[in-house]
Design an enzyme around this catalytic site. Structure first.
Site: not given
Ligand SMILES: Cc1cc2nc3c(=O)[nH]c(=O)nc-3n(C[C@H](O)[C@H](O)[C@H](O)COP(=O)(O)O)c2cc1C
Length: 340
Positions: A33, A115, A216, A239-240
């Protein structure tokens, strides 16, 4: 399981398998988001990301035709590989939102069950659904019954360390028509603390009849390979780590498919990329909001490239598009020297 459900699962699983086969090992840009808006998703797709997921779209807002919800679900040309994610707690509202999103052209619809934000879980949506598996299932059945495109699910290991309900819920979700599951290797209560437990993703999804994406803390090719090995998943979701590095999922996809890995852009190529992304954000949001939204991306680009603090700060406080564009060559040329 009813015959109709079995047939549907077979069809959608075949659709997803075709998509993955065309695009190499499944590598997806995670829904985030405020980040994975249309300009960012387009950029990531153009840089070789096989699948991108929209920001979550609030179902209640979507069904009343909310401007923000429609903007979050916006697809644009050439975005057939876009998954649009919907969030909510009411099965009928989720089903109607899914229909509308499918009508907009979404290739796949994802249900948000992960979420952790209090304002979402407090309304029993997002990962709050992990505490109400019967409601979760009614939502899945309603959404899967409402649209012809594949429906997927993104969730976490469980609400808290007592994760016993998740594996049976995933089995029931697949029986209800879910064609792919993404599992973030943390519980809801863990928020973002500690490290994602990729092996636990494997344990929760062992024997599941559909492909799984592990999610993750995947921040590069080595982590992607490690996450796949530990979880036995079919693919990864990033993601991040893609903030300020929209080319990263494409690099991971190339590596996993055994193709040459494109180099991360530096110098003039990076300046062009950031300038193009900036212009796309201003076109999408309009000038004033666009300048504000773009600031966080400029910060991430600067951090990823090691831009010196004074230039980073100048970029983030620039008051016009012209000022930003004038600073970009200095900022990123300096960062190249800094990196070397
Ligand atoms: C700023 C932000 C917004 C996120 N928004 C969503 C979202 O809208 N829907 C969702 O399922 N996960 C959302 N997530 C979670 C990510 O999709 C992901 O599952 C999580 O960050 C872990 O993955 P990563 O370590 O690669 O970031 C969000 C994460 C962050 C940091």
């Amino acid at each position: 399981m009813p015959r109709a459900s079995r047939t549907r699962i077979g069809q959608v699983a075949a659709l997803l398998a075709d998509l993955d086969a065309e695009q190499g090992r499944a590598v997806a840009l995670a829904p985030m988001a405020g980040i994975t808006d249309l300009p960012f998703r387009r950029l990531a797709l153009g840089l070789g990301t096989p699948v991108v997921v929209s920001e979550m779209v609030a179902s209640a807002e979507m069904v009343v035709g909310g401007v923000q919800a429609r903007a979050r679900a916006a697809l644009g040309l050439g975005c057939a590989a876009t998954v649009v994610q919907i969030a909510g707690r009411d099965p009928q509202v989720m089903a109607e939102a899914a229909r509308r999103v499918a009508d907009l052209g979404a290739g796949v619809i994802d249900i948000n069950m992960g979420c952790p934000a209090r304002k979402v879980t407090g309304g029993a949506a997002g990962s709050g659904l992990l505490r109400d598996p019967d409601r979760a299932l009614r939502i899945i059945e309603a959404v899967a019954g409402a649209v012809a495109v594949p429906v997927t699910l993104k969730t976490r290991l469980g609400w808290d360390d007592d994760c016993a309900t998740v594996a049976p819920l995933l089995d029931r979700a697949v029986a209800a028509g879910v064609a792919r599951v993404t599992l973030h290797g943390r519980t809801r209560c863990a928020f973002y603390t500690g490290h994602a437990d990729w092996a636990a993703v494997g344990r929760r999804t062992a024997g599941l009849a559909v492909p799984v994406l592990v999610n993750g803390d995947i921040d590069g090719v080595a982590a992607a390979r490690a996450a796949l090995a530990a979880s036995g998943a079919a693919g990864v979701m990033v993601g991040r780590a893609a903030r300020g590095r929209p080319w990263l999922p494409g690099q991971i996809a190339a590596a996993l498919a055994g193709r040459p890995v494109p180099a991360a852009p530096t110098g003039g190529a990076l300046v062009d990329l950031v300038a193009g992304h900036h212009a796309a954000m201003l076109a999408f949001y309009g000038r004033d909001l666009g300048l504000r939204v773009a600031r966080k991306h400029l910060g991430w680009y600067a951090d990823a490239a090691g831009v010196p603090a004074a230039l980073r700060s100048a970029l983030l406080t620039a008051g016009s598009e012209g000022e930003v564009h004038a600073l970009l060559p200095r900022a990123f040329a300096a960062s190249e020297r800094h990196a070397a």
